[in-house]
Design a protein around this motif. Structure first.
Motif, short mmCIF file in Angstrom:
data_model
loop_
_atom_site.label_atom_id
_atom_site.label_comp_id
_atom_site.label_asym_id
_atom_site.label_seq_id
_atom_site.Cartn_x
_atom_site.Cartn_y
_atom_site.Cartn_z
N MET A 83 0.83 -1.19 0.00
CA MET A 83 0.00 0.00 0.00
C MET A 83 0.87 1.25 0.00
SD MET A 83 -2.80 -1.04 2.89
CE MET A 83 -3.73 -2.59 2.79
N GLY A 84 0.68 2.12 -0.98
CA GLY A 84 1.32 3.42 -0.93
C GLY A 84 0.56 4.31 0.03
N TYR A 85 1.27 5.20 0.72
CA TYR A 85 0.64 6.04 1.74
C TYR A 85 1.16 7.47 1.61
CZ TYR A 85 -1.03 7.41 6.43
OH TYR A 85 -1.66 8.04 7.49
N VAL A 86 0.24 8.41 1.40
CA VAL A 86 0.60 9.81 1.21
C VAL A 86 -0.18 10.65 2.22
CG1 VAL A 86 0.70 11.75 -0.41
CG2 VAL A 86 0.91 9.40 -1.26
N ARG A 154 7.04 8.58 -4.32
CA ARG A 154 7.57 7.61 -3.35
C ARG A 154 6.54 6.53 -3.04
NH1 ARG A 154 9.44 9.86 2.43
NH2 ARG A 154 7.22 10.34 2.52
N ALA A 155 5.28 6.94 -2.88
CA ALA A 155 4.23 5.97 -2.58
C ALA A 155 3.97 5.01 -3.75
CB ALA A 155 2.93 6.70 -2.22
N LEU A 156 4.23 5.48 -4.98
CA LEU A 156 4.02 4.65 -6.17
C LEU A 156 5.22 3.75 -6.48
CD1 LEU A 156 2.50 7.34 -8.56
CD2 LEU A 156 1.34 5.23 -7.86
N ALA A 157 6.35 4.02 -5.83
CA ALA A 157 7.62 3.42 -6.26
C ALA A 157 7.60 1.90 -6.33
CB ALA A 157 8.75 3.89 -5.35
N ALA A 158 7.04 1.25 -5.32
CA ALA A 158 7.05 -0.22 -5.28
C ALA A 158 5.84 -0.83 -5.97
CB ALA A 158 7.14 -0.70 -3.84
N ASN A 159 5.13 -0.02 -6.77
CA ASN A 159 3.97 -0.47 -7.53
C ASN A 159 2.91 -1.14 -6.65
OD1 ASN A 159 2.49 -0.71 -9.90
ND2 ASN A 159 3.32 -2.74 -10.37
N PRO A 160 2.42 -0.42 -5.63
CA PRO A 160 1.45 -1.01 -4.70
C PRO A 160 0.10 -1.24 -5.35
CG PRO A 160 1.61 1.34 -4.32
CD PRO A 160 2.66 1.01 -5.34
N LYS A 161 -0.66 -2.18 -4.78
CA LYS A 161 -2.02 -2.44 -5.26
C LYS A 161 -2.96 -1.30 -4.90
CE LYS A 161 -1.91 -7.54 -5.06
NZ LYS A 161 -0.52 -7.74 -4.59
N VAL A 162 -2.69 -0.66 -3.74
CA VAL A 162 -3.58 0.37 -3.21
C VAL A 162 -2.79 1.61 -2.86
CG1 VAL A 162 -5.05 0.95 -1.22
CG2 VAL A 162 -5.29 -1.27 -2.32
N LEU A 164 -3.23 4.97 -0.53
CA LEU A 164 -4.00 5.63 0.52
C LEU A 164 -3.49 7.05 0.66
CD1 LEU A 164 -3.82 2.78 3.22
CD2 LEU A 164 -5.59 3.13 1.48
N LEU A 165 -4.39 8.02 0.55
CA LEU A 165 -4.00 9.43 0.54
C LEU A 165 -4.84 10.20 1.55
CD1 LEU A 165 -4.42 8.46 -2.81
CD2 LEU A 165 -2.71 10.27 -2.91
N ASP A 166 -4.17 10.76 2.55
CA ASP A 166 -4.86 11.46 3.63
C ASP A 166 -4.69 12.97 3.47
OD1 ASP A 166 -6.16 12.18 5.93
OD2 ASP A 166 -4.77 11.21 7.31
N GLU A 167 -5.70 13.63 2.91
CA GLU A 167 -5.69 15.08 2.66
C GLU A 167 -4.36 15.51 2.02
OE1 GLU A 167 -8.15 17.48 4.10
OE2 GLU A 167 -9.06 16.36 5.72
N LYS A 194 -5.08 -0.50 -10.07
CA LYS A 194 -4.59 0.21 -8.89
C LYS A 194 -5.74 0.98 -8.25
CE LYS A 194 -0.41 1.60 -9.38
NZ LYS A 194 0.22 0.44 -8.71
N THR A 195 -5.93 0.74 -6.97
CA THR A 195 -7.06 1.31 -6.23
C THR A 195 -6.58 2.51 -5.42
OG1 THR A 195 -7.98 -0.92 -6.05
CG2 THR A 195 -8.92 0.78 -4.62
N PHE A 196 -7.31 3.63 -5.53
CA PHE A 196 -6.98 4.85 -4.79
C PHE A 196 -8.08 5.14 -3.77
CE2 PHE A 196 -3.95 5.18 -8.02
CZ PHE A 196 -3.17 6.33 -7.94
#
Length: 257
Positions: A83-86, A154-162, A164-167, A194-196
Protein backbone atom coordinates in the motif's frame (compact mmCIF):
# COMPACT_ATOMS: atom_id res chain seq x y z
CA UNK A 1 -18.63 -11.35 -9.46
CA UNK A 2 -15.45 -9.40 -8.69
CA UNK A 3 -14.20 -9.77 -5.11
CA UNK A 4 -13.56 -6.56 -3.15
CA UNK A 5 -9.99 -5.30 -2.85
CA UNK A 6 -10.85 -3.70 0.51
CA UNK A 7 -13.76 -4.83 2.65
CA UNK A 8 -15.01 -3.52 6.00
CA UNK A 9 -17.46 -5.78 7.82
CA UNK A 10 -19.14 -4.22 10.90
CA UNK A 11 -15.95 -2.42 11.97
CA UNK A 12 -15.85 -0.37 15.17
CA UNK A 13 -13.20 1.85 16.72
CA UNK A 14 -13.26 3.85 19.93
CA UNK A 15 -10.52 5.98 21.46
CA UNK A 16 -10.43 6.11 25.29
CA UNK A 17 -10.32 9.92 25.35
CA UNK A 18 -13.13 10.29 22.80
CA UNK A 19 -16.61 11.37 23.83
CA UNK A 20 -18.13 9.63 20.82
CA UNK A 21 -17.19 6.43 19.03
CA UNK A 22 -14.68 7.17 16.24
CA UNK A 23 -16.16 4.60 13.85
CA UNK A 24 -19.44 2.78 14.33
CA UNK A 25 -20.52 -0.42 12.58
CA UNK A 26 -18.76 0.47 9.34
CA UNK A 27 -19.38 -1.87 6.38
CA UNK A 28 -18.45 -1.28 2.73
CA UNK A 29 -16.63 -2.79 -0.25
CA UNK A 30 -14.01 -1.12 -2.49
CA UNK A 31 -13.08 -2.83 -5.76
CA UNK A 32 -9.83 -3.03 -7.69
CA UNK A 33 -9.24 -0.04 -9.96
CA UNK A 34 -11.68 2.31 -8.22
CA UNK A 35 -10.86 5.85 -7.15
CA UNK A 36 -12.73 6.31 -3.87
CA UNK A 37 -12.92 9.62 -2.02
CA UNK A 38 -13.86 9.75 1.65
CA UNK A 39 -15.58 13.01 2.58
CA UNK A 40 -16.46 14.36 5.99
CA UNK A 41 -15.92 17.11 8.52
CA UNK A 42 -13.25 17.00 11.23
CA UNK A 43 -14.01 14.16 13.65
CA UNK A 44 -16.17 12.25 11.18
CA UNK A 45 -13.93 9.17 11.28
CA UNK A 46 -12.55 9.42 7.75
CA UNK A 47 -8.83 9.43 8.67
CA UNK A 48 -9.37 6.71 11.27
CA UNK A 49 -11.00 4.61 8.56
CA UNK A 50 -8.09 5.15 6.18
CA UNK A 51 -5.49 4.28 8.82
CA UNK A 52 -7.30 1.08 9.75
CA UNK A 53 -6.74 -0.18 6.19
CA UNK A 54 -2.94 -0.30 6.66
CA UNK A 55 -3.16 -1.00 10.41
CA UNK A 56 -1.71 2.29 11.56
CA UNK A 57 -4.83 2.13 13.72
CA UNK A 58 -6.23 -1.24 14.80
CA UNK A 59 -9.97 -1.85 14.76
CA UNK A 60 -11.62 -2.79 18.07
CA UNK A 61 -14.07 -5.19 16.45
CA UNK A 62 -15.33 -6.31 13.07
CA UNK A 63 -13.26 -7.55 10.13
CA UNK A 64 -11.19 -5.71 7.54
CA UNK A 65 -10.08 -7.70 4.49
CA UNK A 66 -7.44 -6.76 1.96
CA UNK A 67 -7.42 -8.73 -1.28
CA UNK A 68 -9.67 -11.31 0.33
CA UNK A 69 -7.61 -11.85 3.51
CA UNK A 70 -8.27 -10.63 7.03
CA UNK A 71 -5.58 -7.98 7.60
CA UNK A 72 -5.01 -9.24 11.15
CA UNK A 73 -3.77 -12.53 9.70
CA UNK A 74 -1.17 -10.72 7.59
CA UNK A 75 2.27 -9.51 8.65
CA UNK A 76 1.85 -5.78 9.15
CA UNK A 77 5.10 -4.90 7.33
CA UNK A 78 4.17 -7.03 4.32
CA UNK A 79 0.69 -5.49 4.34
CA UNK A 80 1.99 -1.91 4.30
CA UNK A 81 4.46 -2.63 1.53
CA UNK A 82 1.49 -3.43 -0.70
CA UNK A 83 0.00 0.00 0.00
CA UNK A 84 1.32 3.42 -0.93
CA UNK A 85 0.64 6.04 1.74
CA UNK A 86 0.60 9.81 1.21
CA UNK A 87 -0.11 12.38 3.93
CA UNK A 88 -0.50 16.16 3.96
CA UNK A 89 2.83 16.69 5.76
CA UNK A 90 4.69 14.66 3.06
CA UNK A 91 7.46 13.56 5.48
CA UNK A 92 10.38 13.41 3.08
CA UNK A 93 13.75 12.53 4.61
CA UNK A 94 15.71 15.81 4.50
CA UNK A 95 19.12 14.12 4.31
CA UNK A 96 18.18 12.08 1.23
CA UNK A 97 17.90 13.29 -2.33
CA UNK A 98 14.62 13.01 -4.23
CA UNK A 99 15.89 9.75 -5.74
CA UNK A 100 16.91 8.48 -2.31
CA UNK A 101 13.49 9.25 -0.84
CA UNK A 102 11.69 7.45 -3.66
CA UNK A 103 14.04 4.45 -3.44
CA UNK A 104 13.41 3.69 0.25
CA UNK A 105 10.85 0.88 -0.16
CA UNK A 106 12.39 -0.68 -3.32
CA UNK A 107 15.71 -0.87 -1.43
CA UNK A 108 13.98 -2.60 1.49
CA UNK A 109 12.49 -5.06 -0.98
CA UNK A 110 15.94 -5.88 -2.35
CA UNK A 111 15.59 -4.43 -5.84
CA UNK A 112 18.77 -4.07 -7.89
CA UNK A 113 20.34 -0.62 -8.40
CA UNK A 114 19.36 -0.71 -12.07
CA UNK A 115 15.73 -1.53 -11.25
CA UNK A 116 15.58 1.22 -8.65
CA UNK A 117 17.05 3.89 -10.94
CA UNK A 118 14.64 2.98 -13.73
CA UNK A 119 11.67 3.06 -11.36
CA UNK A 120 12.69 6.38 -9.79
CA UNK A 121 12.90 7.98 -13.23
CA UNK A 122 9.58 6.44 -14.25
CA UNK A 123 7.58 7.66 -11.25
CA UNK A 124 9.15 11.12 -11.39
CA UNK A 125 7.91 11.39 -14.96
CA UNK A 126 4.45 10.26 -13.79
CA UNK A 127 4.26 13.19 -11.35
CA UNK A 128 5.61 15.67 -13.92
CA UNK A 129 9.04 16.16 -12.34
CA UNK A 130 11.65 15.38 -15.03
CA UNK A 131 14.17 12.99 -13.51
CA UNK A 132 17.17 14.76 -15.00
CA UNK A 133 16.19 17.96 -13.21
CA UNK A 134 14.92 16.62 -9.87
CA UNK A 135 16.41 13.24 -8.93
CA UNK A 136 19.53 14.75 -7.29
CA UNK A 137 17.82 17.63 -5.48
CA UNK A 138 17.11 17.68 -1.75
CA UNK A 139 13.67 18.35 -0.22
CA UNK A 140 14.69 21.83 1.00
CA UNK A 141 15.28 22.81 -2.63
CA UNK A 142 11.68 22.03 -3.61
CA UNK A 143 8.43 23.98 -3.34
CA UNK A 144 5.55 22.57 -1.31
CA UNK A 145 3.83 21.30 -4.43
CA UNK A 146 7.01 19.67 -5.69
CA UNK A 147 7.55 17.97 -2.33
CA UNK A 148 4.01 16.60 -2.45
CA UNK A 149 4.64 15.27 -5.96
CA UNK A 150 7.74 13.48 -4.65
CA UNK A 151 5.58 12.07 -1.84
CA UNK A 152 3.19 10.63 -4.41
CA UNK A 153 6.11 9.27 -6.46
CA UNK A 154 7.57 7.61 -3.35
CA UNK A 155 4.23 5.97 -2.58
CA UNK A 156 4.02 4.65 -6.17
CA UNK A 157 7.62 3.42 -6.26
CA UNK A 158 7.05 -0.22 -5.28
CA UNK A 159 3.97 -0.47 -7.53
CA UNK A 160 1.45 -1.01 -4.70
CA UNK A 161 -2.02 -2.44 -5.26
CA UNK A 162 -3.58 0.37 -3.21
CA UNK A 163 -2.79 4.05 -2.74
CA UNK A 164 -4.00 5.63 0.52
CA UNK A 165 -4.00 9.43 0.54
CA UNK A 166 -4.86 11.46 3.63
CA UNK A 167 -5.69 15.08 2.66
CA UNK A 168 -2.63 15.12 0.37
CA UNK A 169 -3.30 18.59 -1.07
CA UNK A 170 -4.47 20.38 2.05
CA UNK A 171 -1.27 22.38 2.60
CA UNK A 172 -0.67 23.67 -0.93
CA UNK A 173 -2.06 26.65 -2.79
CA UNK A 174 -5.31 26.46 -4.78
CA UNK A 175 -3.73 26.58 -8.25
CA UNK A 176 -1.19 23.86 -7.48
CA UNK A 177 -3.91 21.83 -5.75
CA UNK A 178 -6.14 21.91 -8.83
CA UNK A 179 -3.25 20.89 -11.07
CA UNK A 180 -2.27 18.01 -8.80
CA UNK A 181 -5.85 16.76 -8.58
CA UNK A 182 -5.91 16.48 -12.37
CA UNK A 183 -2.52 14.78 -12.45
CA UNK A 184 -3.49 12.29 -9.74
CA UNK A 185 -6.62 11.27 -11.62
CA UNK A 186 -4.55 10.85 -14.79
CA UNK A 187 -2.08 8.63 -12.92
CA UNK A 188 -4.88 6.45 -11.57
CA UNK A 189 -6.42 6.07 -15.03
CA UNK A 190 -3.13 4.67 -16.37
CA UNK A 191 -3.52 1.59 -14.15
CA UNK A 192 -6.52 -0.72 -14.51
CA UNK A 193 -5.88 -2.51 -11.23
CA UNK A 194 -4.59 0.21 -8.89
CA UNK A 195 -7.06 1.31 -6.23
CA UNK A 196 -6.98 4.85 -4.79
CA UNK A 197 -8.61 5.88 -1.50
CA UNK A 198 -8.36 9.61 -0.78
CA UNK A 199 -9.57 11.36 2.37
CA UNK A 200 -10.68 14.97 2.05
CA UNK A 201 -12.89 17.60 3.67
CA UNK A 202 -13.20 19.43 0.34
CA UNK A 203 -16.56 18.69 -1.30
CA UNK A 204 -15.52 19.66 -4.81
CA UNK A 205 -12.33 17.59 -4.57
CA UNK A 206 -14.29 14.56 -3.44
CA UNK A 207 -16.87 14.81 -6.22
CA UNK A 208 -14.33 15.68 -8.92
CA UNK A 209 -11.93 12.82 -8.20
CA UNK A 210 -14.13 10.03 -6.88
CA UNK A 211 -15.63 7.26 -9.01
CA UNK A 212 -17.64 6.79 -5.83
CA UNK A 213 -17.81 9.08 -2.82
CA UNK A 214 -18.03 7.83 0.77
CA UNK A 215 -19.63 10.44 3.02
CA UNK A 216 -19.08 10.07 6.77
CA UNK A 217 -20.49 11.88 9.79
CA UNK A 218 -19.86 11.19 13.48
CA UNK A 219 -18.20 7.85 12.77
CA UNK A 220 -20.95 6.50 10.54
CA UNK A 221 -21.30 5.95 6.82
CA UNK A 222 -24.05 8.24 5.55
CA UNK A 223 -23.90 7.42 1.84
CA UNK A 224 -21.52 5.65 -0.55
CA UNK A 225 -22.36 6.05 -4.21
CA UNK A 226 -21.47 7.67 -7.51
CA UNK A 227 -21.28 11.48 -7.33
CA UNK A 228 -24.28 11.98 -9.62
CA UNK A 229 -26.41 9.57 -7.58
CA UNK A 230 -25.58 11.43 -4.35
CA UNK A 231 -26.36 14.80 -5.91
CA UNK A 232 -29.70 13.55 -7.22
CA UNK A 233 -30.78 11.67 -4.10
CA UNK A 234 -29.04 12.59 -0.80
CA UNK A 235 -29.64 9.75 1.67
CA UNK A 236 -29.60 11.74 4.94
CA UNK A 237 -30.15 15.33 6.13
CA UNK A 238 -26.37 15.67 6.60
CA UNK A 239 -25.70 14.70 2.97
CA UNK A 240 -28.50 17.02 1.82
CA UNK A 241 -26.85 19.89 3.73
CA UNK A 242 -23.54 19.16 1.97
CA UNK A 243 -25.29 19.26 -1.41
CA UNK A 244 -26.89 22.59 -0.50
CA UNK A 245 -23.39 23.93 0.19
CA UNK A 246 -22.30 22.93 -3.31
CA UNK A 247 -25.37 24.60 -4.82
CA UNK A 248 -24.70 27.80 -2.88
CA UNK A 249 -21.08 27.87 -4.08
CA UNK A 250 -22.19 27.32 -7.67
CA UNK A 251 -24.78 30.09 -7.36
CA UNK A 252 -22.13 32.48 -5.98
CA UNK A 253 -19.76 31.80 -8.89
CA UNK A 254 -22.62 32.29 -11.36
CA UNK A 255 -23.47 35.65 -9.80
CA UNK A 256 -19.84 36.81 -9.82
CA UNK A 257 -19.07 35.70 -13.37
Amino acid sequence: MQAPMIQFDHVNKNFPQGKTQAVRDLSFDIFSGEFITVLGTSGSGKTTTLKMINRLIEADSGTIRFNGQDIKSQDVTDLRRQMGYVVQEVGLFPHLTVAGNIAVVPELLGWSKGQIKARVDQVLDLVHLPAADYRDRYPKELSGGQQQRVGVARALAANPKVMLLDEPFGAIDAITRSSMQTELKEIQQQFDDKTFVLVTHDIMEAFTLGDRVMIMDQGQLCQFDRPQAIIQAPATPFVAALMDTVKQQSRLWSELS
